[in-house]
Design a protein around this motif. Structure first.
Motif, mmCIF file in Angstrom:
data_model
loop_
_atom_site.group_PDB
_atom_site.id
_atom_site.type_symbol
_atom_site.label_atom_id
_atom_site.label_comp_id
_atom_site.label_asym_id
_atom_site.label_seq_id
_atom_site.Cartn_x
_atom_site.Cartn_y
_atom_site.Cartn_z
ATOM 1 N N PHE A 188 0.830 -1.207 0.000
ATOM 2 C CA PHE A 188 0.000 0.000 0.000
ATOM 3 C C PHE A 188 0.861 1.252 0.000
ATOM 4 O O PHE A 188 0.657 2.168 -0.802
ATOM 5 C CB PHE A 188 -0.924 -0.023 1.221
ATOM 6 C CG PHE A 188 -1.717 1.233 1.405
ATOM 7 C CD1 PHE A 188 -2.846 1.482 0.629
ATOM 8 C CD2 PHE A 188 -1.349 2.177 2.354
ATOM 9 C CE1 PHE A 188 -3.589 2.643 0.794
ATOM 10 C CE2 PHE A 188 -2.079 3.343 2.530
ATOM 11 C CZ PHE A 188 -3.202 3.570 1.744
ATOM 12 N N TYR A 189 1.827 1.305 0.888
ATOM 13 C CA TYR A 189 2.682 2.496 0.975
ATOM 14 C C TYR A 189 3.666 2.578 -0.189
ATOM 15 O O TYR A 189 4.041 3.676 -0.613
ATOM 16 C CB TYR A 189 3.425 2.515 2.312
ATOM 17 C CG TYR A 189 2.540 2.887 3.469
ATOM 18 C CD1 TYR A 189 2.118 4.196 3.633
ATOM 19 C CD2 TYR A 189 2.101 1.932 4.370
ATOM 20 C CE1 TYR A 189 1.276 4.547 4.681
ATOM 21 C CE2 TYR A 189 1.270 2.278 5.424
ATOM 22 C CZ TYR A 189 0.855 3.579 5.577
ATOM 23 O OH TYR A 189 0.026 3.924 6.606
ATOM 24 N N THR A 190 4.054 1.439 -0.721
ATOM 25 C CA THR A 190 4.932 1.453 -1.887
ATOM 26 C C THR A 190 4.225 2.048 -3.098
ATOM 27 O O THR A 190 4.782 2.891 -3.814
ATOM 28 C CB THR A 190 5.411 0.038 -2.222
ATOM 29 O OG1 THR A 190 6.157 -0.481 -1.121
ATOM 30 C CG2 THR A 190 6.269 0.032 -3.471
ATOM 31 N N ASN A 191 2.972 1.629 -3.306
ATOM 32 C CA ASN A 191 2.225 2.088 -4.475
ATOM 33 C C ASN A 191 1.791 3.549 -4.358
ATOM 34 O O ASN A 191 1.802 4.287 -5.348
ATOM 35 C CB ASN A 191 0.988 1.212 -4.680
ATOM 36 C CG ASN A 191 1.337 -0.213 -5.065
ATOM 37 O OD1 ASN A 191 2.407 -0.466 -5.618
ATOM 38 N ND2 ASN A 191 0.473 -1.151 -4.747
ATOM 39 N N ASN A 192 1.402 3.958 -3.158
ATOM 40 C CA ASN A 192 0.813 5.282 -2.997
ATOM 41 C C ASN A 192 1.793 6.360 -2.580
ATOM 42 O O ASN A 192 1.539 7.545 -2.792
ATOM 43 C CB ASN A 192 -0.329 5.218 -1.982
ATOM 44 C CG ASN A 192 -1.512 4.421 -2.471
ATOM 45 O OD1 ASN A 192 -2.338 4.907 -3.241
ATOM 46 N ND2 ASN A 192 -1.604 3.172 -2.039
ATOM 47 N N LEU A 193 2.904 5.954 -1.960
ATOM 48 C CA LEU A 193 3.905 6.925 -1.526
ATOM 49 C C LEU A 193 5.242 6.712 -2.228
ATOM 50 O O LEU A 193 5.840 7.670 -2.730
ATOM 51 C CB LEU A 193 4.108 6.824 -0.014
ATOM 52 C CG LEU A 193 5.162 7.760 0.603
ATOM 53 C CD1 LEU A 193 4.799 9.216 0.355
ATOM 54 C CD2 LEU A 193 5.316 7.476 2.085
ATOM 55 N N GLY A 194 5.674 5.464 -2.288
ATOM 56 C CA GLY A 194 6.978 5.179 -2.890
ATOM 57 C C GLY A 194 7.043 5.508 -4.365
ATOM 58 O O GLY A 194 7.993 6.161 -4.826
ATOM 59 N N LEU A 195 6.033 5.106 -5.127
ATOM 60 C CA LEU A 195 6.045 5.353 -6.566
ATOM 61 C C LEU A 195 5.980 6.850 -6.899
ATOM 62 O O LEU A 195 6.717 7.315 -7.778
ATOM 63 C CB LEU A 195 4.900 4.600 -7.240
ATOM 64 C CG LEU A 195 5.053 3.078 -7.299
ATOM 65 C CD1 LEU A 195 3.858 2.440 -8.002
ATOM 66 C CD2 LEU A 195 6.352 2.683 -7.993
ATOM 67 N N PRO A 196 5.123 7.644 -6.241
ATOM 68 C CA PRO A 196 5.143 9.090 -6.509
ATOM 69 C C PRO A 196 6.483 9.738 -6.179
ATOM 70 O O PRO A 196 6.951 10.618 -6.914
ATOM 71 C CB PRO A 196 4.027 9.633 -5.604
ATOM 72 C CG PRO A 196 3.088 8.488 -5.446
ATOM 73 C CD PRO A 196 3.959 7.280 -5.395
#
Length: 275
Positions: free
Chosen positions: A9-17
């Motif tokens: 969840f945090y990778t997709n929503n925070l890490g990628l941006p």
């Protein structure tokens, strides 16, 4: 499994941006790619941007498109205000106004806004936060638009946003970074997070549509010479992070993570309840 889901969840929503921000910074801000793209949009005969002085293009791509995010925000404000009417009327059912509204089609509308009060409030708060973040960045970087700089016939110097960024003191005149027009479309990402909360099956399609809309809004301003291409990317990144953090505060991670419908019991009641 739960830890793995949280990490994803945090990778997709925070890490990628954040990764995209690093790529944009290296690819655009540390090179001349922005100017190279804008140079391709110049009229060889006049040296000016092709669509800069086209009034119909200005109306069709800059004036009229504002209607969609503006109306969405206005409807959210109206819905938020109406959501407080029904509970008040329910306390005084003997009043003539209460009986009248319950007997007309206005009653279901008021009940609807009350039921989804949290979502209306989320949209209002998120729209305000996104606008505030973009305004803050514009005010504290002092970047001029391409046509205002000496690169394209203007009088202002060209500079990068990080060269004049200040946390507290407002920068000199120049309010071009990041892209404001693109950010107005990207604020509709708030609607995507509402759809995600209810696990709407078309939420991903909505996400793609909003992202495409933001890039269309931003690109049309690039064609006119009022922004560089990187301004659109930065607008999308900052609006995404703002809307996502706001959604976390309003709904919590489990609701946004899309727990399968058979596992609603794992989500706190305060998150599942829409009232």
């Amino acid at each position: 499994m739960q830890r793995s889901g949280r990490t994803a969840f945090y990778t997709n929503n925070l890490g990628l941006p954040l990764l995209l921000a690093a790529v944009v910074f290296v690819l655009f801000d540390m090179t001349h790619l922005d100017q190279q793209i804008s140079n391709l949009l110049l009229d060889p005969g006049t040296g000016e941007f092709i669509m800069r002085h086209n009034p119909w293009f200005e109306k069709a791509t800059h004036k009229w498109p504002r209607i969609l995010p503006n109306w969405t925000g206005e409807l959210a404000v109206i819905g938020s205000l109406l959501s407080f009417v029904w509970p008040l009327l329910a306390k005084f059912p003997q009043l003539g106004a209460s009986r009248f509204l319950q007997a007309t089609r206005i009653g279901p509308v008021l009940r609807f806004t009350t039921r989804y009060r949290r979502d209306f409030l989320y949209l209002v708060v998120t729209f305000a936060l996104c606008t505030g973040v973009i305004h803050y960045l514009k005010s504290h970087t002092g970047i001029y638009c391409p046509v205002e700089t000496t690169l394209y016939g203007g009088a202002a110097p060209h500079k990068e946003w990080f060269s004049s960024f200040t946390w507290l003191d407002k920068a000199p005149a120049g309010r071009c970074w990041p892209g404001g027009h693109a950010s107005s479309a990207f604020t509709l990402l708030a609607v995507y997070f509402v759809a995600l909360r209810y696990r709407w099956p078309h939420a991903r399609k909505l996400l793609i549509a909003v992202l495409l809309l933001g890039f269309v809004y931003g690109t049309t301003r690039v064609v006119q010479g009022w922004h560089y291409m990187s301004h659109t990317f930065w607008a999308g990144i900052f609006v995404w992070l703002t809307a996502w953090v706001s959604a976390l505060m309003f709904y919590g991670r489990p609701a946004l993570q899309g727990v399968p419908r058979g596992d609603e019991s794992r989500i706190p009641v305060a998150v599942v309840d829409a009232a």
